[in-house]
Motif scaffolding. Sequence first.
Motif, PDB file in Angstrom:
ATOM      1  N   GLU A  83     -62.373   0.875  21.759  1.00  0.00           N
ATOM      2  CA  GLU A  83     -61.866  -0.126  22.701  1.00  0.00           C
ATOM      3  C   GLU A  83     -60.424   0.184  23.076  1.00  0.00           C
ATOM      4  N   ALA A  84     -60.073  -0.114  24.321  1.00  0.00           N
ATOM      5  CA  ALA A  84     -58.681   0.018  24.744  1.00  0.00           C
ATOM      6  C   ALA A  84     -57.856  -1.043  24.020  1.00  0.00           C
ATOM      7  N   VAL A  85     -56.632  -0.685  23.629  1.00  0.00           N
ATOM      8  CA  VAL A  85     -55.768  -1.564  22.855  1.00  0.00           C
ATOM      9  C   VAL A  85     -54.714  -2.186  23.765  1.00  0.00           C
ATOM     10  N   LEU A  86     -54.515  -3.497  23.642  1.00  0.00           N
ATOM     11  CA  LEU A  86     -53.491  -4.206  24.393  1.00  0.00           C
ATOM     12  C   LEU A  86     -52.133  -3.864  23.797  1.00  0.00           C
ATOM     13  N   LYS A  87     -51.229  -3.359  24.624  1.00  0.00           N
ATOM     14  CA  LYS A  87     -49.895  -2.953  24.176  1.00  0.00           C
ATOM     15  C   LYS A  87     -48.878  -4.020  24.562  1.00  0.00           C
ATOM     16  N   ASP A  88     -47.756  -4.020  23.853  1.00  0.00           N
ATOM     17  CA  ASP A  88     -46.715  -5.017  24.062  1.00  0.00           C
ATOM     18  C   ASP A  88     -45.358  -4.339  23.902  1.00  0.00           C
ATOM     19  N   ALA A  89     -44.411  -4.665  24.775  1.00  0.00           N
ATOM     20  CA  ALA A  89     -43.088  -4.039  24.726  1.00  0.00           C
ATOM     21  C   ALA A  89     -42.181  -4.646  23.664  1.00  0.00           C
ATOM     22  N   ALA A  90     -42.628  -5.716  23.011  1.00  0.00           N
ATOM     23  CA  ALA A  90     -41.787  -6.375  22.011  1.00  0.00           C
ATOM     24  C   ALA A  90     -41.488  -5.449  20.838  1.00  0.00           C
ATOM     25  N   THR A  91     -40.271  -5.567  20.307  1.00  0.00           N
ATOM     26  CA  THR A  91     -39.862  -4.767  19.152  1.00  0.00           C
ATOM     27  C   THR A  91     -40.634  -5.207  17.926  1.00  0.00           C
ATOM     28  N   LEU A  92     -41.099  -4.247  17.146  1.00  0.00           N
ATOM     29  CA  LEU A  92     -41.812  -4.568  15.911  1.00  0.00           C
ATOM     30  C   LEU A  92     -40.829  -5.134  14.894  1.00  0.00           C
ATOM     31  N   GLN A  93     -41.267  -6.100  14.103  1.00  0.00           N
ATOM     32  CA  GLN A  93     -40.393  -6.736  13.118  1.00  0.00           C
ATOM     33  C   GLN A  93     -40.204  -5.887  11.861  1.00  0.00           C
ATOM     34  N   LYS A  94     -41.176  -5.012  11.587  1.00  0.00           N
ATOM     35  CA  LYS A  94     -41.077  -4.141  10.415  1.00  0.00           C
ATOM     36  C   LYS A  94     -41.844  -2.853  10.710  1.00  0.00           C
ATOM     37  N   ALA A  95     -41.645  -1.874   9.842  1.00  0.00           N
ATOM     38  CA  ALA A  95     -42.359  -0.602  10.011  1.00  0.00           C
ATOM     39  C   ALA A  95     -43.863  -0.855  10.002  1.00  0.00           C
ATOM     40  N   ALA A  96     -44.558  -0.141  10.860  1.00  0.00           N
ATOM     41  CA  ALA A  96     -46.008  -0.352  10.980  1.00  0.00           C
ATOM     42  C   ALA A  96     -46.720   0.992  10.935  1.00  0.00           C
ATOM     43  N   PRO A  97     -47.964   0.984  10.431  1.00  0.00           N
ATOM     44  CA  PRO A  97     -48.751   2.222  10.461  1.00  0.00           C
ATOM     45  C   PRO A  97     -49.010   2.652  11.906  1.00  0.00           C
ATOM     46  N   PHE A  98     -49.322   3.891  12.073  1.00  0.00           N
ATOM     47  CA  PHE A  98     -49.519   4.495  13.391  1.00  0.00           C
ATOM     48  C   PHE A  98     -50.362   3.620  14.326  1.00  0.00           C
ATOM     49  N   GLY A  99     -51.511   3.202  13.905  1.00  0.00           N
ATOM     50  CA  GLY A  99     -52.427   2.436  14.757  1.00  0.00           C
ATOM     51  C   GLY A  99     -51.939   1.042  15.113  1.00  0.00           C
ATOM     52  N   ASP A 100     -50.945   0.536  14.402  1.00  0.00           N
ATOM     53  CA  ASP A 100     -50.439  -0.819  14.652  1.00  0.00           C
ATOM     54  C   ASP A 100     -49.133  -0.835  15.435  1.00  0.00           C
ATOM     55  N   ARG A 101     -48.684   0.299  15.890  1.00  0.00           N
ATOM     56  CA  ARG A 101     -47.446   0.363  16.683  1.00  0.00           C
ATOM     57  C   ARG A 101     -47.782   0.016  18.129  1.00  0.00           C
ATOM     58  N   LEU A 102     -47.857  -1.279  18.395  1.00  0.00           N
ATOM     59  CA  LEU A 102     -48.298  -1.756  19.705  1.00  0.00           C
ATOM     60  C   LEU A 102     -47.255  -1.565  20.791  1.00  0.00           C
ATOM     61  N   ASN A 103     -46.042  -1.187  20.425  1.00  0.00           N
ATOM     62  CA  ASN A 103     -44.996  -0.982  21.426  1.00  0.00           C
ATOM     63  C   ASN A 103     -44.816   0.500  21.769  1.00  0.00           C
ATOM     64  N   MET A 104     -45.770   1.329  21.371  1.00  0.00           N
ATOM     65  CA  MET A 104     -45.703   2.772  21.642  1.00  0.00           C
ATOM     66  C   MET A 104     -46.939   3.223  22.413  1.00  0.00           C
ATOM     67  N   VAL A 105     -46.749   4.249  23.242  1.00  0.00           N
ATOM     68  CA  VAL A 105     -47.869   4.963  23.861  1.00  0.00           C
ATOM     69  C   VAL A 105     -47.718   6.425  23.449  1.00  0.00           C
ATOM     70  N   TYR A 106     -48.828   7.130  23.401  1.00  0.00           N
ATOM     71  CA  TYR A 106     -48.819   8.477  22.839  1.00  0.00           C
ATOM     72  C   TYR A 106     -49.441   9.499  23.781  1.00  0.00           C
ATOM     73  N   LYS A 107     -48.908  10.706  23.702  1.00  0.00           N
ATOM     74  CA  LYS A 107     -49.442  11.830  24.477  1.00  0.00           C
ATOM     75  C   LYS A 107     -50.942  11.968  24.187  1.00  0.00           C
ATOM     76  N   GLY A 108     -51.711  12.201  25.239  1.00  0.00           N
ATOM     77  CA  GLY A 108     -53.146  12.396  25.067  1.00  0.00           C
ATOM     78  C   GLY A 108     -53.958  11.124  25.203  1.00  0.00           C
ATOM     79  N   THR A 109     -53.285   9.973  25.357  1.00  0.00           N
ATOM     80  CA  THR A 109     -54.000   8.723  25.570  1.00  0.00           C
ATOM     81  C   THR A 109     -54.002   8.427  27.069  1.00  0.00           C
TER      82      THR A 109
END
Length: 151
Positions: A83-109
């Motif tokens: 499923e496509a993931v809903l992204k958000d520009a809000a700053t994360l409150q704490k370090a998050a695992p790769f899949g939970d970094r909703l404020n990032m987009v990645y090469k190849g996606t």
Amino acid sequence: MLNAALGFVQESKAEQAVAALARMTAANASVVRDGNLQQVPDASLVCGDLLVLNEGDSVGADARLVEAAPLRVQGASLTGESEAVLKDAATLQKAAPFGDRLNMVYKGTAIAQGRGRAVVTGTGMATEMGAIAKMLETTEQRPTPLQIEVA
């Protein structure tokens, strides 16, 4: 001689067609540089570029979102999520695992829905996709039992 000449001409035309096709399918990105929206090859992206992301775009570099208007990203190539993931520009409150970094987009996606803007944080081998490529290069090949039996 005639056969050689015809072969040379055909091969030359085929090479030109392949080159033209490569230019047409080269991945490009929309970026804002010096206040102007430009189309540039993914290979020329640098950290700090402001990517302009629209539905259907391929993401050419790892980037931190600064704006997202219902932005959904298809990241199956990296995360395996169907499923496509809903992204958000809000700053994360704490370090998050790769899949939970909703404020990032990645090469190849790919952008499945919406639009956004993001600041490039990594290019080439300095991306998550590049990290996977490095792991694959350094993976040790061990023979399987079947390969041992055949040898």
